[in-house]
Scaffold this motif. Structure first.
Motif, PDB file in Angstrom:
ATOM      1  N   ASN A 226      -4.029   7.135   4.588  1.00 36.38           N
ATOM      2  CA  ASN A 226      -4.325   5.835   4.115  1.00 36.38           C
ATOM      3  C   ASN A 226      -3.189   5.434   3.045  1.00 36.38           C
ATOM      4  N   LEU A 227      -2.866   4.169   3.223  1.00 39.03           N
ATOM      5  CA  LEU A 227      -1.908   3.762   1.813  1.00 39.03           C
ATOM      6  C   LEU A 227      -2.800   3.862   0.530  1.00 39.03           C
ATOM      7  N   GLY A 228      -1.961   4.234  -0.434  1.00 37.68           N
ATOM      8  CA  GLY A 228      -2.515   4.340  -1.635  1.00 37.68           C
ATOM      9  C   GLY A 228      -3.482   5.708  -1.977  1.00 37.68           C
ATOM     10  N   GLU A 229      -3.425   6.552  -1.186  1.00 35.39           N
ATOM     11  CA  GLU A 229      -4.500   7.743  -0.992  1.00 35.39           C
ATOM     12  C   GLU A 229      -3.720   8.959  -1.157  1.00 35.39           C
ATOM     13  N   ALA A 254      -3.075   4.962  -7.599  1.00 32.04           N
ATOM     14  CA  ALA A 254      -2.938   4.251  -8.902  1.00 32.04           C
ATOM     15  C   ALA A 254      -3.472   4.861 -10.052  1.00 32.04           C
ATOM     16  N   ASP A 255      -4.031   5.846  -9.718  1.00 32.55           N
ATOM     17  CA  ASP A 255      -4.621   6.962 -10.800  1.00 32.55           C
ATOM     18  C   ASP A 255      -3.670   8.332 -10.930  1.00 32.55           C
ATOM     19  N   TRP A 256      -3.411   8.682 -10.008  1.00 29.29           N
ATOM     20  CA  TRP A 256      -2.744   9.877 -10.034  1.00 29.29           C
ATOM     21  C   TRP A 256      -1.236  10.087  -9.371  1.00 29.29           C
ATOM     22  N   THR A 257      -0.414  10.965  -9.736  1.00 30.13           N
ATOM     23  CA  THR A 257       0.806  11.105  -9.183  1.00 30.13           C
ATOM     24  C   THR A 257       0.669  12.431  -8.378  1.00 30.13           C
ATOM     25  N   VAL A 258       1.491  12.683  -7.483  1.00 30.03           N
ATOM     26  CA  VAL A 258       1.555  13.881  -6.703  1.00 30.03           C
ATOM     27  C   VAL A 258       1.590  15.081  -7.477  1.00 30.03           C
ATOM     28  N   GLU A 259       2.457  15.147  -8.478  1.00 26.52           N
ATOM     29  CA  GLU A 259       2.534  16.083  -9.557  1.00 26.52           C
ATOM     30  C   GLU A 259       1.259  16.267 -10.421  1.00 26.52           C
ATOM     31  N   GLY A 260       0.594  15.404 -10.810  1.00 27.25           N
ATOM     32  CA  GLY A 260      -0.553  15.207 -11.533  1.00 27.25           C
ATOM     33  C   GLY A 260      -1.727  16.047 -10.798  1.00 27.25           C
ATOM     34  N   ALA A 261      -1.916  15.525  -9.404  1.00 28.54           N
ATOM     35  CA  ALA A 261      -2.940  16.151  -8.399  1.00 28.54           C
ATOM     36  C   ALA A 261      -2.716  17.656  -8.231  1.00 28.54           C
ATOM     37  N   ARG A 262      -1.513  17.933  -8.012  1.00 26.56           N
ATOM     38  CA  ARG A 262      -1.150  19.336  -8.048  1.00 26.56           C
ATOM     39  C   ARG A 262      -1.754  20.365  -9.140  1.00 26.56           C
ATOM     40  N   GLU A 263      -1.269  19.675 -10.450  1.00 25.17           N
ATOM     41  CA  GLU A 263      -1.479  20.562 -11.469  1.00 25.17           C
ATOM     42  C   GLU A 263      -2.899  20.639 -11.679  1.00 25.17           C
ATOM     43  N   ARG A 264      -3.636  19.482 -11.652  1.00 24.43           N
ATOM     44  CA  ARG A 264      -5.131  19.133 -12.257  1.00 24.43           C
ATOM     45  C   ARG A 264      -6.126  19.362 -11.139  1.00 24.43           C
ATOM     46  N   LEU A 265      -5.827  18.926  -9.812  1.00 17.07           N
ATOM     47  CA  LEU A 265      -6.908  18.673  -8.810  1.00 17.07           C
ATOM     48  C   LEU A 265      -6.929  19.905  -8.005  1.00 17.07           C
ATOM     49  N   ALA A 266      -5.751  20.496  -7.632  1.00 19.13           N
ATOM     50  CA  ALA A 266      -5.591  21.514  -6.692  1.00 19.13           C
ATOM     51  C   ALA A 266      -6.499  22.728  -7.406  1.00 19.13           C
ATOM     52  N   PRO A 267      -6.422  23.095  -8.657  1.00 22.11           N
ATOM     53  CA  PRO A 267      -7.351  24.348  -9.078  1.00 22.11           C
ATOM     54  C   PRO A 267      -8.639  23.932  -8.836  1.00 22.11           C
ATOM     55  N   VAL A 268      -9.231  22.620  -8.962  1.00 22.89           N
ATOM     56  CA  VAL A 268     -10.390  22.461  -8.857  1.00 22.89           C
ATOM     57  C   VAL A 268     -10.997  22.527  -7.321  1.00 22.89           C
TER      58      VAL A 268
END
Length: 286
Positions: A226-229, A254-268
């Motif tokens: 999906n675009l934007g996801e 709109a809320d996360w960058t790929v780098e931010g998701a890797r850093e903060r969401l991947a561990p979760v």
């Protein structure tokens, strides 16, 4: 996508000749254990694929690949069993809520659902994003648990929704932990069709993504479905290291960058997958 059809709309297939009664099941006719009538009944239910709010008898026959006579007998039976509703004025059919019985029994017969729910809820509360669990089914993944974020709702993504495994985080997270032969068999029957301009459709590139997912412990896709996801997922493994399902997090670009998701969401997502895997240790579906 075909538009949803009003209950009283004219049948668009009025001039279409329905296929012969056994067109759907002829390849299996030689199998003495195969029940053709059951297959036809299931094909009628599958004709209601979510793009239509109601179907006429001829539409059902055409979409199911069965004769008009078979469609008439099967719909009559399903109406009496409570799985279809018929509008006597328009002579069109809809699915009834009793169809949800199958989903209910499937979810509650599996230890995965009961065990995973607390960890999925905890992950959702921690990251405040949508968290889901998906199972691999051939070249597709099927959502079996979904806890949406309170601030980002996607009404099109629901339990039971099927998506291609090759371009989804949950699909790649599970494919990455299968044997090379199993992966090859699944990719051999995969249609590498782009869902967005960002979908990776080259088989070699997909295989590289699986290698990266195995190395990193999670898979990440950005706007491939999906675009934007942005979506991340980690595998839920049994005691022998085989994937049972995958825990995933989906959020907005709109809320996360790929780098931010890797850093903060991947561990979760990896922690949730580890905890569920540990709780399910020793359980194998088959």
């Amino acid at each position: 996508m075909t538009s949803r059809r009003r209950a009283g709309a004219p049948d668009p297939d009025e001039k279409i000749v329905a296929p012969s009664e056994d067109s759907q099941v002829s390849p299996l006719r030689e199998d003495p254990q195969f029940i053709a009538s059951l297959a036809k009944g299931l094909s009628v239910l599958k004709a209601f694929d979510g793009e239509w709010d109601a179907l006429g008898l001829r539409e059902i026959a055409v979409r199911s690949g069965i004769s008009m006579g078979a469609a008439q007998r099967i719909t009559h039976t399903l109406v009496h069993l409570g799985y279809l509703r018929k509008d006597e004025k328009t002579r069109r059919y809809r699915l009834r809520a009793r169809m949800l019985d199958f989903a209910y029994h499937y979810l509650h017969a599996s230890p995965l659902y009961e065990v995973a729910i607390p960890f999925v809820a905890s992950a959702r509360d921690e990251c405040r994003e949508t968290v889901n669990v998906a199972e691999l089914d051939g070249p597709e993944v099927v959502a079996v648990i979904r806890m949406p974020s309170q601030r980002y709702m996607n009404p099109t993504s629901t339990i039971g929704r099927r998506l291609p495994a090759f371009c989804t985080a949950g699909g790649r997270a599970q494919l990455a932990w299968l044997s090379p032969k199993e992966v090859a068999d699944i990719l051999d029957c995969t249609e590498f069709q782009a869902r967005t301009p960002h979908t990776i459709i080259g088989r070699g590139e997909v295989e590289q993504c699986l290698t990266a997912a195995r190395r990193d412990g999670f898979a990440l896709v950005c706007e491939e479905v999906n675009l934007g996801e942005i979506a991340l997922a980690a595998p839920i493994l049994d005691g022998s290291g085989r994937p049972l399902a995958a825990v995933g997090i989906s959020t907005s670009t709109a809320d996360w960058t790929v780098e931010g998701a890797r850093e903060r969401l991947a561990p979760v997502v990896m922690q949730a997958a580890r905890l569920i895997s540990r709780s399910l240790r020793g359980w194998k579906p088959f």
